[in-house]
Design a protein around this motif. Structure first.
Motif, PDB file in Angstrom:
ATOM      1  N   ARG A 188     -18.828 -12.237  -7.140  1.00 18.85           N
ATOM      2  CA  ARG A 188     -19.736 -13.398  -6.712  1.00 18.85           C
ATOM      3  C   ARG A 188     -19.414 -13.667  -5.126  1.00 18.85           C
ATOM      4  O   ARG A 188     -20.044 -14.000  -4.706  1.00 18.85           O
ATOM      5  CB  ARG A 188     -19.596 -14.479  -7.593  1.00 18.85           C
ATOM      6  CG  ARG A 188     -19.898 -14.173  -9.243  1.00 18.85           C
ATOM      7  CD  ARG A 188     -21.497 -13.716  -9.190  1.00 18.85           C
ATOM      8  NE  ARG A 188     -21.940 -13.752 -10.517  1.00 18.85           N
ATOM      9  CZ  ARG A 188     -22.897 -13.023 -10.906  1.00 18.85           C
ATOM     10  NH1 ARG A 188     -23.972 -12.432  -9.891  1.00 18.85           N
ATOM     11  NH2 ARG A 188     -23.332 -12.989 -12.221  1.00 18.85           N
ATOM     12  N   TYR A 189     -18.000 -13.523  -4.967  1.00 23.82           N
ATOM     13  CA  TYR A 189     -17.654 -13.895  -3.641  1.00 23.82           C
ATOM     14  C   TYR A 189     -16.567 -12.956  -3.106  1.00 23.82           C
ATOM     15  O   TYR A 189     -15.731 -12.481  -3.795  1.00 23.82           O
ATOM     16  CB  TYR A 189     -17.365 -14.998  -3.285  1.00 23.82           C
ATOM     17  CG  TYR A 189     -16.751 -15.520  -1.890  1.00 23.82           C
ATOM     18  CD1 TYR A 189     -17.882 -15.915  -1.144  1.00 23.82           C
ATOM     19  CD2 TYR A 189     -15.523 -15.503  -1.564  1.00 23.82           C
ATOM     20  CE1 TYR A 189     -17.495 -16.313   0.307  1.00 23.82           C
ATOM     21  CE2 TYR A 189     -15.272 -15.943  -0.438  1.00 23.82           C
ATOM     22  CZ  TYR A 189     -16.121 -16.339   0.579  1.00 23.82           C
ATOM     23  OH  TYR A 189     -15.886 -16.493   2.051  1.00 23.82           O
ATOM     24  N   TRP A 231      -5.329  -9.151   3.678  1.00 22.23           N
ATOM     25  CA  TRP A 231      -6.118  -8.275   2.764  1.00 22.23           C
ATOM     26  C   TRP A 231      -7.082  -9.056   2.168  1.00 22.23           C
ATOM     27  O   TRP A 231      -7.059 -10.440   1.848  1.00 22.23           O
ATOM     28  CB  TRP A 231      -5.073  -8.364   1.488  1.00 22.23           C
ATOM     29  CG  TRP A 231      -3.702  -7.226   1.943  1.00 22.23           C
ATOM     30  CD1 TRP A 231      -2.520  -7.732   2.257  1.00 22.23           C
ATOM     31  CD2 TRP A 231      -3.765  -5.874   2.350  1.00 22.23           C
ATOM     32  NE1 TRP A 231      -1.753  -6.680   2.344  1.00 22.23           N
ATOM     33  CE2 TRP A 231      -2.474  -5.572   2.435  1.00 22.23           C
ATOM     34  CE3 TRP A 231      -4.767  -4.943   2.586  1.00 22.23           C
ATOM     35  CZ2 TRP A 231      -2.143  -4.202   3.049  1.00 22.23           C
ATOM     36  CZ3 TRP A 231      -4.346  -3.482   2.797  1.00 22.23           C
ATOM     37  CH2 TRP A 231      -3.137  -3.463   3.042  1.00 22.23           C
ATOM     38  N   PRO A 232      -8.142  -8.310   1.704  1.00 23.77           N
ATOM     39  CA  PRO A 232      -9.580  -8.847   1.008  1.00 23.77           C
ATOM     40  C   PRO A 232      -9.244  -9.367  -0.436  1.00 23.77           C
ATOM     41  O   PRO A 232      -8.449  -8.945  -1.136  1.00 23.77           O
ATOM     42  CB  PRO A 232     -10.435  -7.801   0.953  1.00 23.77           C
ATOM     43  CG  PRO A 232      -9.658  -6.491   0.937  1.00 23.77           C
ATOM     44  CD  PRO A 232      -8.414  -6.922   1.746  1.00 23.77           C
ATOM     45  N   ILE A 233      -9.966 -10.397  -0.744  1.00 26.67           N
ATOM     46  CA  ILE A 233      -9.812 -11.267  -1.812  1.00 26.67           C
ATOM     47  C   ILE A 233     -11.246 -11.310  -2.627  1.00 26.67           C
ATOM     48  O   ILE A 233     -12.386 -11.792  -2.035  1.00 26.67           O
ATOM     49  CB  ILE A 233      -9.154 -12.602  -1.771  1.00 26.67           C
ATOM     50  CG1 ILE A 233      -7.765 -12.339  -1.411  1.00 26.67           C
ATOM     51  CG2 ILE A 233      -9.114 -13.243  -3.072  1.00 26.67           C
ATOM     52  CD1 ILE A 233      -6.980 -13.764  -1.131  1.00 26.67           C
ATOM     53  N   ALA A 234     -11.330 -11.077  -3.819  1.00 27.41           N
ATOM     54  CA  ALA A 234     -12.678 -10.976  -4.375  1.00 27.41           C
ATOM     55  C   ALA A 234     -12.783 -12.320  -5.436  1.00 27.41           C
ATOM     56  O   ALA A 234     -11.818 -12.419  -6.096  1.00 27.41           O
ATOM     57  CB  ALA A 234     -13.138  -9.852  -5.202  1.00 27.41           C
ATOM     58  N   VAL A 235     -13.722 -12.747  -5.690  1.00 26.51           N
ATOM     59  CA  VAL A 235     -13.854 -14.002  -6.974  1.00 26.51           C
ATOM     60  C   VAL A 235     -14.832 -13.208  -7.957  1.00 26.51           C
ATOM     61  O   VAL A 235     -16.070 -12.906  -7.600  1.00 26.51           O
ATOM     62  CB  VAL A 235     -14.677 -15.422  -6.275  1.00 26.51           C
ATOM     63  CG1 VAL A 235     -14.530 -16.252  -7.357  1.00 26.51           C
ATOM     64  CG2 VAL A 235     -13.485 -15.786  -5.454  1.00 26.51           C
ATOM     65  N   GLY A 236     -14.573 -12.964  -9.220  1.00 21.56           N
ATOM     66  CA  GLY A 236     -15.364 -12.485 -10.124  1.00 21.56           C
ATOM     67  C   GLY A 236     -15.682 -13.387 -11.188  1.00 21.56           C
ATOM     68  O   GLY A 236     -14.658 -14.258 -11.520  1.00 21.56           O
ATOM     69  N   MET A 237     -17.007 -13.178 -11.903  1.00 16.64           N
ATOM     70  CA  MET A 237     -17.273 -14.027 -12.957  1.00 16.64           C
ATOM     71  C   MET A 237     -17.780 -13.306 -14.223  1.00 16.64           C
ATOM     72  O   MET A 237     -18.643 -12.246 -13.603  1.00 16.64           O
ATOM     73  CB  MET A 237     -18.256 -15.195 -12.494  1.00 16.64           C
ATOM     74  CG  MET A 237     -17.483 -16.035 -11.596  1.00 16.64           C
ATOM     75  SD  MET A 237     -18.547 -17.461 -11.316  1.00 16.64           S
ATOM     76  CE  MET A 237     -18.222 -18.529 -12.742  1.00 16.64           C
TER      77      MET A 237
END
Length: 255
Positions: free
Chosen positions: A116-117, A101-107
């Motif tokens: 952001r990634y 599953w996809p994972i996101a990094v948020g700021m």
């Protein structure tokens, strides 16, 4: 109005003006008044402050203003985004390679969490081609909720005041003080955030905060197909791994 309420209102006005200035290379006082609905004396005071801080300058003609490069330093996480992403990227990519599953990094970026990634390029189970730079609501999206629920009470209060000025449908919950507080309390008690089920119901996202010392600096979220898994199964299968990645990011940020 209390001193605290007055301070929050001043921040709201400053953010409103910065957004308006960012819409045009050069803005006039009249156009800024129309865009922001702020009184001209207030605009003039704020613009003078921006000039003193090196954020704005007067244009060639009287009543004209433009932003300066110094405003880039206000970008949320300006100094920290590269480091957070540098640390988080290999950790979340490895987890995606394991669980698919996809994972996101948020700021944080003023009034939203910005991706952001993302590990979408490494996931065979994604609905999107890319989510980089997507702006996610602080009150309806999992990444935003994870940040908002675990940041300091002072930051939380200020962010909610800003989001209440938004006209975006996904920010509507901020208008209901009791409902948004119940959501934040539940998120803190659980230790993780879930996306509002009415927003893009084809999928779901679970997110946890990332801290550096006592401050929340980001959040990471895993997205899945609603047709494949229930939130309960996602929590059971993946929450511990997501929390472990968050902990490892935090440890490296503090070194």
């Amino acid at each position: 109005m209390t001193e605290r309420e007055s301070s929050i209102r001043a921040v709201e006005r400053a953010i409103t003006l910065l957004r308006a200035l960012n819409q045009m290379p050069v803005s006039t006082l009249d156009s800024l008044h129309q865009l922001t609905s702020l009184p001209k004396p207030t605009l003039i005071r704020l613009l003078r402050t921006f000039e003193e801080l090196g954020l704005a300058a007067r244009g060639a003609r009287p009543g004209e203003y433009r932003l300066l490069d110094g405003v880039n330093a206000l970008n949320s996480g300006y100094h920290h985004v590269p480091r957070v992403v540098e640390i988080a990227a290999p950790l979340v990519r490895k987890l995606t390679e394991e669980i698919k599953w996809p994972i996101a990094v948020g700021m944080l970026d003023v009034d939203a969490l910005v991706v952001r990634y993302s590990t979408i390029p490494y996931s065979p189970l994604s609905l999107l081609h890319s989510s980089i730079n997507m702006r996610l609501s602080l009150v309806s999206r999992a990444l935003g909720r994870a940040y908002l629920a675990f940041c300091s009470s002072e930051e939380q209060e200020m962010l909610l005041e800003v989001v209440r000025q938004s006209h975006h449908p996904e920010d509507r919950l901020a208008q209901d003080r009791e409902a948004v507080q119940a959501m934040l309390d539940q998120t803190r008690q659980r230790g993780y955030a879930l996306r509002d089920s009415t927003v893009r119901p084809v999928s779901g996202t679970i997110a946890v905060p990332v801290k550096a010392k006592e401050f929340v600096v980001a959040s990471i979220g895993l997205t899945w197909f609603s047709s494949a898994l229930t939130p309960e199964k996602v929590v059971d299968r993946y929450l511990d791994q997501l929390l472990d990645v968050s902990r490892r990011i935090s440890e490296q940020l503090e070194n």
